[in-house]
Design a protein around this motif. Structure first.
Motif, PDB file in Angstrom:
ATOM      1  N   VAL A  24       0.209  16.886  21.149  1.00  0.00           N
ATOM      2  CA  VAL A  24       0.132  16.675  20.432  1.00  0.00           C
ATOM      3  C   VAL A  24      -1.539  15.355  20.428  1.00  0.00           C
ATOM      4  CG1 VAL A  24       3.222  15.931  19.522  1.00  0.00           C
ATOM      5  CG2 VAL A  24       2.481  15.266  22.106  1.00  0.00           C
ATOM      6  N   THR A  25      -1.464  14.696  19.528  1.00  0.00           N
ATOM      7  CA  THR A  25      -2.001  14.285  19.791  1.00  0.00           C
ATOM      8  C   THR A  25      -2.325  12.660  18.629  1.00  0.00           C
ATOM      9  OG1 THR A  25      -3.919  14.054  18.090  1.00  0.00           O
ATOM     10  CG2 THR A  25      -4.471  15.214  20.071  1.00  0.00           C
ATOM     11  N   PRO A  26      -2.712  10.957  19.135  1.00  0.00           N
ATOM     12  CA  PRO A  26      -1.601  10.073  18.043  1.00  0.00           C
ATOM     13  C   PRO A  26      -2.862  10.236  17.141  1.00  0.00           C
ATOM     14  CG  PRO A  26      -2.564   9.148  20.833  1.00  0.00           C
ATOM     15  CD  PRO A  26      -3.025  10.887  20.721  1.00  0.00           C
ATOM     16  N   GLY A  27      -2.528   9.911  15.452  1.00  0.00           N
ATOM     17  CA  GLY A  27      -2.882   9.761  14.727  1.00  0.00           C
ATOM     18  C   GLY A  27      -1.992   9.913  13.398  1.00  0.00           C
ATOM     19  N   HIS A  28      -2.426  10.179  12.249  1.00  0.00           N
ATOM     20  CA  HIS A  28      -1.998   8.966  11.942  1.00  0.00           C
ATOM     21  C   HIS A  28      -0.552  10.078  10.910  1.00  0.00           C
ATOM     22  CE1 HIS A  28      -4.453   6.389   9.772  1.00  0.00           C
ATOM     23  NE2 HIS A  28      -5.330   7.179   9.962  1.00  0.00           N
ATOM     24  N   LEU A  29      -0.802  10.946  11.013  1.00  0.00           N
ATOM     25  CA  LEU A  29       0.701  12.190  11.051  1.00  0.00           C
ATOM     26  C   LEU A  29       1.767  12.438  12.458  1.00  0.00           C
ATOM     27  CD1 LEU A  29       1.561  15.024  10.457  1.00  0.00           C
ATOM     28  CD2 LEU A  29       0.007  17.125  11.979  1.00  0.00           C
ATOM     29  N   LEU A  30       1.192  12.302  13.196  1.00  0.00           N
ATOM     30  CA  LEU A  30       2.507  12.102  14.440  1.00  0.00           C
ATOM     31  C   LEU A  30       2.837  10.612  14.155  1.00  0.00           C
ATOM     32  CD1 LEU A  30       3.152  12.808  17.407  1.00  0.00           C
ATOM     33  CD2 LEU A  30       1.615  11.343  18.760  1.00  0.00           C
ATOM     34  N   MET A  31       1.908   8.621  13.614  1.00  0.00           N
ATOM     35  CA  MET A  31       2.661   8.151  13.247  1.00  0.00           C
ATOM     36  C   MET A  31       3.386   8.081  12.058  1.00  0.00           C
ATOM     37  SD  MET A  31      -0.712   5.235  13.152  1.00  0.00           S
ATOM     38  CE  MET A  31      -0.003   4.476  12.577  1.00  0.00           C
ATOM     39  N   MET A  32       3.683   9.178  11.348  1.00  0.00           N
ATOM     40  CA  MET A  32       4.658   9.585  10.110  1.00  0.00           C
ATOM     41  C   MET A  32       5.259  10.458  10.234  1.00  0.00           C
ATOM     42  SD  MET A  32       3.744  11.964   6.551  1.00  0.00           S
ATOM     43  CE  MET A  32       2.520  10.510   6.058  1.00  0.00           C
ATOM     44  N   VAL A  33       5.300  11.045  11.554  1.00  0.00           N
ATOM     45  CA  VAL A  33       6.054  12.066  12.041  1.00  0.00           C
ATOM     46  C   VAL A  33       7.570  10.564  13.346  1.00  0.00           C
ATOM     47  CG1 VAL A  33       7.140  13.534  14.591  1.00  0.00           C
ATOM     48  CG2 VAL A  33       5.092  13.476  12.201  1.00  0.00           C
ATOM     49  N   ALA A  34       6.788   9.938  13.819  1.00  0.00           N
ATOM     50  CA  ALA A  34       7.157   8.773  14.587  1.00  0.00           C
ATOM     51  C   ALA A  34       8.412   7.714  13.560  1.00  0.00           C
ATOM     52  CB  ALA A  34       7.133   8.237  15.816  1.00  0.00           C
ATOM     53  N   ALA A  35       7.872   7.998  12.257  1.00  0.00           N
ATOM     54  CA  ALA A  35       8.296   6.458  11.643  1.00  0.00           C
ATOM     55  C   ALA A  35       9.862   7.439  10.917  1.00  0.00           C
ATOM     56  CB  ALA A  35       7.468   6.625  10.026  1.00  0.00           C
ATOM     57  N   LEU A  36       9.327   8.122  10.446  1.00  0.00           N
ATOM     58  CA  LEU A  36      10.291   9.493  10.171  1.00  0.00           C
ATOM     59  C   LEU A  36      11.810   9.365  10.445  1.00  0.00           C
ATOM     60  CD1 LEU A  36       8.675  11.650   7.543  1.00  0.00           C
ATOM     61  CD2 LEU A  36      10.136  10.385   7.078  1.00  0.00           C
TER      62      LEU A  36
END
Length: 485
Positions: free
Chosen positions: A201-213
């Motif tokens: 995993v790399t920081p980015g918008h996708l990972l931020m969305m996953v973390a939020a969900l």
């Protein structure tokens, strides 16, 4: 921390799941002997869990590949310091709750159902703590929720049914959010294994969305403010033998999963702003839960609202893991102290409610004076919730304040102190009438094991105060991601 090695065949990790699972099957086959089967299973599970913890202590974390198939094709069980600590906590609390339930449930009509659900829930919790991939974490989390909802529904009456349905629906929404995060991770990286994902995993918008969900979904299951509305009705309506399980253990499961994900997959997304946000929600929970506990007029809702307040402290792992390396360990130790104290309070509350025939706090003073063992145990647990010396709660809150000061995030130390003062106020409101002059009445007859198991659980909360250093050392053997905190 690196993994010690990969194992196949039968291991401590496999046994820790198998023993309560087999117990659940046996209690289903022989419901009349369910209580004694559960007691044997509780003792065996404690033994296997202790063996697994000692293995981690001496040899470090390990992965057990079920069937010899390694990830990503197989299912991996990861036994590390954090998992071993939570498993040991669950086993100790589970043993005393089982002893208590022997007296409370007895040979009631639904006793067989209780033992099956309790051991099934225990197996599911153990499997979740050991699961090494995000999808099996979801599966085991759903098993925990379904067993917990069924335990709440065992109580007769409309309020229990409404509370269990509310619990189920909100949990399903949380599960849907978590599962959407799992789907996004698999679609982006083609892997579900936590260790494999941590390397990719790399920081980015996708990972931020996953973390939020995932985080919001787990917040709902943990009953973290403002998603706490289901907790007081659910825990307050459950049978007295189920309430300590739900409050002491089940809410810690989703907290554990949230912590595990942020230590393994999302450490690079942790920012000071996020720490302030989550810490602020935790602080709001401490204040709001304390106020609602002060306003409650019935015993079980009173104890349930105090859980809302105490759960708020768990959110402090966000600012703490940023402020101090390993600062999250103080919050995990607090979770253990809260579990021991809250299990004791709910067990004592169930005893007093059965002896009095009601749970109206204004009318419990005579029964509390007539049941000195239960009242004394509740007093010890109340001291732990406040954070008074010679209890695990004192060490836990000392560690929280020490971590906040060491990391120069002193506002969270203020939250801990204010929360302790609020806890002192509502605990005094509960226990104060028992010390006033007046007659004592033991009320209705109850099984002696209910009182003695409650006292034993209270003594464990004191013993935990002397296990702080050993607990932190065990938690040091925790597997984290490449950027783990």
């Amino acid at each position: 921390m690196p993994i010690a090695g990969l194992t196949g065949g039968l291991s401590w990790a496999a046994l820790i799941v198998i023993v309560p699972l087999v117990g659940a099957l046996l209690t289903g086959l022989w419901p009349r002997a369910g209580g004694w089967v559960a007691l044997v299973v509780a003792l065996l599970t404690l033994g296997t869990t202790l063996g697994g913890a000692l293995h981690v202590w001496w040899q470090g974390p390990e992965i057990h590949a079920l069937g010899g198939w390694e990830a990503p094709l197989g299912i991996a069980l990861v036994l590390d310091g954090l998992a071993a600590f939570m498993l040991l906590l669950t086993s100790v609390v589970g043993l005393f709750v089982t002893l208590y339930a022997l007296g409370y449930v007895g040979r009631q009509e639904r006793s067989g159902r209780f033992w099956v659900l309790w051991l099934w829930l225990w197996a599911a919790m153990n499997a979740l703590y050991l699961s090494g991939d995000v999808f099996n974490l979801y599966v085991t989390l759903e098993l925990v929720v379904l067993a917990s909802v069924a335990l709440v529904a065992l109580a007769s009456g409309g309020p229990a049914l409404v509370a269990s349905m509310r619990y189920l629906l909100l949990s399903l929404l949380g599960s849907l959010a978590y599962l959407m995060g799992v789907a996004l991770l698999y679609g982006a990286y083609g892997a579900l294994d936590l260790i494999t994902l941590a390397e990719q995993v790399t920081p980015g918008h996708l990972l931020m969305m996953v973390a939020a969900l995932m985080t919001v979904g787990l917040m709902a299951k943990t009953a973290l403010f403002p998603l706490h509305g289901w907790l007081a009705p659910g825990h307050g309506s459950a049978p007295a033998a189920a309430s300590p399980i739900l409050s002491a253990l089940v809410v810690k499961v989703s907290f554990y999963l949230m912590l595990r994900l942020w230590l393994t997959l999302f450490p690079d997304l942790a920012t000071p702003a996020l720490g302030v946000l989550m810490g602020g929600l935790g602080g709001a929970a401490v204040i709001w839960g304390g106020i609602m506990a002060m306003a409650a007029d019935r015993l079980k809702p009173f104890v349930a609202y105090s859980t809302v307040a105490q759960v708020g402290y768990l959110a402090l792992f966000f600012p703490f893991m940023l402020a101090v390396p390993g600062g999250w360990r103080a919050v995990v130790f607090f979770a253990a102290a809260h579990a021991c104290a809250k299990a004791t309070v709910f067990m004592a509350a169930g005893t007093l409610q059965r002896a009095a025939g009601h749970d109206r706090m204004s009318e419990l003073a005579d029964v509390m004076r007539g049941r000195p063992i239960s009242s004394f145990a509740m007093g010890i647990a109340g001291a732990g919730l406040v954070g008074l010396p010679f209890t695990g709660g004192f060490i836990a809150k000392w560690l929280l304040v020490e971590t906040a000061i060491a990391g120069d995030v002193w506002p969270w130390a203020v939250v801990v102190v204010v929360g302790g003062l609020l806890a002192g106020a509502y605990v005094f409101r509960l226990l104060g009438p028992a010390f006033l002059a007046g007659r004592g009445s033991p009320g209705r007859p109850i099984a002696g094991i209910m009182e003695w198991s409650t006292l034993g659980m209270a003594l464990v909360s004191i013993a935990l105060g002397f296990a702080g250093a050993a607990s932190l050392q065990l938690l040091d053997a925790t597997v984290t991601g490449p950027g783990g905190l």
